[in-house]
Design a protein around this motif. Structure first.
Motif, short mmCIF file in Angstrom:
data_model
loop_
_atom_site.label_atom_id
_atom_site.label_comp_id
_atom_site.label_asym_id
_atom_site.label_seq_id
_atom_site.Cartn_x
_atom_site.Cartn_y
_atom_site.Cartn_z
N GLN A 60 0.83 -1.21 0.00
CA GLN A 60 0.00 0.00 0.00
C GLN A 60 0.87 1.26 0.00
O GLN A 60 0.57 2.24 -0.68
CB GLN A 60 -0.95 0.00 1.21
CG GLN A 60 -2.11 -0.96 1.08
CD GLN A 60 -2.91 -1.05 2.38
OE1 GLN A 60 -2.52 -1.72 3.33
NE2 GLN A 60 -4.03 -0.35 2.43
N SER B 14 -5.03 4.77 -18.38
CA SER B 14 -5.67 3.69 -17.63
C SER B 14 -4.64 2.66 -17.18
O SER B 14 -4.80 2.04 -16.15
CB SER B 14 -6.76 3.03 -18.46
OG SER B 14 -6.20 2.49 -19.64
N PHE C 238 -3.13 4.06 -13.98
CA PHE C 238 -4.02 4.25 -12.84
C PHE C 238 -3.90 3.10 -11.84
O PHE C 238 -3.89 1.93 -12.22
CB PHE C 238 -5.46 4.37 -13.35
CG PHE C 238 -6.49 4.35 -12.27
CD1 PHE C 238 -6.49 5.32 -11.28
CD2 PHE C 238 -7.46 3.37 -12.22
CE1 PHE C 238 -7.44 5.31 -10.27
CE2 PHE C 238 -8.43 3.35 -11.23
CZ PHE C 238 -8.42 4.33 -10.25
N ASP C 239 -3.81 3.44 -10.56
CA ASP C 239 -3.72 2.42 -9.52
C ASP C 239 -5.06 2.33 -8.79
O ASP C 239 -5.39 3.18 -7.96
CB ASP C 239 -2.60 2.76 -8.54
CG ASP C 239 -2.39 1.64 -7.54
OD1 ASP C 239 -3.32 0.83 -7.34
OD2 ASP C 239 -1.30 1.57 -6.97
N SER C 240 -5.81 1.28 -9.10
CA SER C 240 -7.15 1.16 -8.54
C SER C 240 -7.13 0.71 -7.08
O SER C 240 -8.17 0.64 -6.44
CB SER C 240 -7.98 0.18 -9.38
OG SER C 240 -7.36 -1.10 -9.32
N SER C 241 -5.95 0.41 -6.54
CA SER C 241 -5.89 0.05 -5.11
C SER C 241 -6.02 1.29 -4.23
O SER C 241 -6.24 1.18 -3.03
CB SER C 241 -4.60 -0.70 -4.80
OG SER C 241 -3.51 0.18 -4.66
N SER D 283 -10.01 8.72 -6.89
CA SER D 283 -10.46 8.36 -8.23
C SER D 283 -9.35 8.55 -9.26
O SER D 283 -8.41 9.30 -9.07
CB SER D 283 -11.65 9.25 -8.63
OG SER D 283 -11.20 10.58 -8.88
N GLU D 284 -9.52 7.87 -10.39
CA GLU D 284 -8.54 7.99 -11.48
C GLU D 284 -8.41 9.44 -11.94
O GLU D 284 -7.30 9.94 -12.12
CB GLU D 284 -8.99 7.11 -12.65
CG GLU D 284 -8.08 7.23 -13.86
CD GLU D 284 -8.36 6.19 -14.93
OE1 GLU D 284 -9.35 5.45 -14.78
OE2 GLU D 284 -7.58 6.12 -15.88
N ASP D 285 -9.55 10.12 -12.11
CA ASP D 285 -9.50 11.52 -12.54
C ASP D 285 -8.68 12.37 -11.59
O ASP D 285 -7.88 13.21 -12.01
CB ASP D 285 -10.92 12.11 -12.60
CG ASP D 285 -11.68 11.65 -13.82
OD1 ASP D 285 -11.06 11.01 -14.70
OD2 ASP D 285 -12.89 11.95 -13.91
N GLN E 80 -6.38 11.35 -9.38
CA GLN E 80 -4.97 10.95 -9.43
C GLN E 80 -4.26 11.63 -10.60
O GLN E 80 -3.13 12.10 -10.48
CB GLN E 80 -4.83 9.43 -9.58
CG GLN E 80 -5.20 8.64 -8.33
CD GLN E 80 -4.85 7.16 -8.47
OE1 GLN E 80 -3.84 6.80 -9.08
NE2 GLN E 80 -5.69 6.30 -7.90
N ASN E 81 -4.95 11.65 -11.74
CA ASN E 81 -4.34 12.27 -12.92
C ASN E 81 -4.22 13.78 -12.77
O ASN E 81 -3.20 14.37 -13.10
CB ASN E 81 -5.17 11.94 -14.16
CG ASN E 81 -5.05 10.47 -14.54
OD1 ASN E 81 -4.06 9.82 -14.19
ND2 ASN E 81 -6.04 9.94 -15.23
#
Lengths: 204, 204
Positions: A39, B3, B6-9, B13-15, B17-18
Motif C-alpha cells: 500500500q 488507464s 491508474f492504480d485502482s488500489s 479516483s482515477e480523474d 490521481q491524474n
C-alpha cells in the motif's frame, strides 16, 4: 455540512476534496487492520510525480513493520509518541538524502553540470535536501489519504538517535515519523482553527 | 496510457490521481487567461486543512498581480526565471512566518504553554517555520492543480532581496516563488525520471 463546505469552483471533485483535505484528519489511534508495504509503495508510485527543485527527489522512506524494527525505533521517540508508534499498523520514518546530488546526472540529465553545483557545499545541500524532502512529505501525507488511510505525523523524536540507529554510514537525515493506519476510537480531537485567508494571503 | 498507469488500489479516483499527480506537470509557459486572487483564496481554503506541527501554520502567501508588484519582484529573480515571472498570469511568493508561535495560543488552545516553547529560540523556531511551511507548500502545489491550474515553482531568486523588498519589518522569510496559470505552448519538457520504489523505500 459537507456540501456547504464544498467549493465547486475547484476542478477537483467533492469526494476527492473531502478525502484529501476537508474530512481527512491526523489520527492518534488506529484499528488493528493491517497496512501492507504494498500500500505504501502504491502511494509512493503516485506522489513520486510531485515536483522538486531540479527533480532532486531527496525523500527516502523507511517502513517500520517488524517487532524488531519497532523495538529499535521506540527509544528514540518522545515519551508522548512512544505508545502510539508501538501500536500503529505501520510506521514510516521519512528522511532526506543529503547526497541527492549524486543522482542528479540521472534525474536531471539535460543539465550535466547539476551535480557539480552541490559538491563541497554541505550546508547548501542539506538545506536543499530538507526543503525538497519536506515538499515531498507534504505530497506523501496527501498520498496516504488518497489511499484511504489516515496519517499521524510526529515531530517529537530524537533525530540523531534515529539517524544513528537506522541511517549510520549514509547521508540520510530523519525529518518526520508518520503512523499510518485506519483511524481507531477517539482517533482525533476537534478540528483546530485555521488561519483566515485575510491573515494568510496578501496581494500586491 | 492513462488507464494503464491508474492504480485502482487507491481510494482516490482515477480523474483525481491524474489531475493532481500523474498528468500534472510543472509549467514553464502560460496562456494569457486570467487567474484571479479569488481562485488562490479558494485553493487556500482547501489546503489550509493540511496538518502542521502543533497546528503552527507558518505559510503566508504574497500574490503578485499588479504591474508595480511585478516590477518590484523581477530584479530579485534569477535571470533564467525573470521572463517567466513577468508574463505568468499570477505569481505567488510563498513565505514562512518565523513568529508563528505568537499565534499558537489561538491555533493550539488546549496547550497554553505552546508559545513559550519557542520564545528566545530563534534557530529552532526558524527551522520549524521552514519545515512546516514547506509541508504547506507541498499541499499548496497540490491545491493549485486541484483548481485546474498549473504551477511553476522556482527556487532561483535572491531570498534576502525579496524579504527586504516585500517583508521588511516582519518575521516573514521567502521560501519559494510559484508562477500560476493555464499551461501555454511548449509548457513543459518530457517527464523526468523518478526514483524507483526499490531505491526510495526500505522495510525493517
Amino acid at each position: 455540512m459537507t456540501s456547504l463546505m464544498f467549493d465547486s469552483s475547484l476542478a477537483l471533485s467533492e469526494d476527492a476534496q473531502n478525502l484529501l483535505f476537508r474530512e481527512a484528519r491526523t489520527a492518534n489511534s488506529f484499528t488493528n487492520q493491517h497496512v501492507s508495504t504494498d500500500q505504501i509503495e502504491a502511494i509512493y508510485e503516485l506522489v513520486k510525480f510531485g515536483p522538486t527543485a531540479m527533480n532532486n527527489q531527496p525523500l527516502r522512506l523507511l517502513l517500520v513493520q517488524s517487532d524488531e524494527g519497532r523495538e529499535r525505533l521506540a527509544p528514540h521517540m518522545s515519551e508522548g509518541n512512544r505508545a502510539k508508534t508501538a501500536i500503529a499498523p505501520l510506521v514510516a520514518v521519512l528522511a532526506a538524502d543529503t547526497d541527492f546530488h549524486d543522482r542528479l546526472p540521472e534525474h536531471f540529465p539535460h543539465f550535466p553540470e547539476a551535480r557539480d553545483m552541490f559538491v563541497g557545499k554541505d550546508d547548501f545541500r542539506a538545506g536543499q535536501a530538507e526543503f525538497n524532502a519536506a515538499l515531498q512529505i507534504g505530497y506523501f501525507i496527501v498520498g496516504v489519504r488518497a489511499a484511504g488511510l489516515a496519517a499521524g505525523p510526529m515531530g517529537g523524536f530524537d533525530k540523531e538517535g534515529i539517524d544513528g540507529e537506522f541511517f549510520a554510514g549514509t547521508a540520510l537525515k530523519s525529518q518526520l515519523v508518520v503512523n499510518i493506519g485506519h483511524p481507531g476510537e477517539d482517533a482525533w480531537i476537534d478540528r483546530l482553527p485555521r488561519l483566515a485567508v485575510r491573515d494568510a494571503v496578501t496581494v500586491v
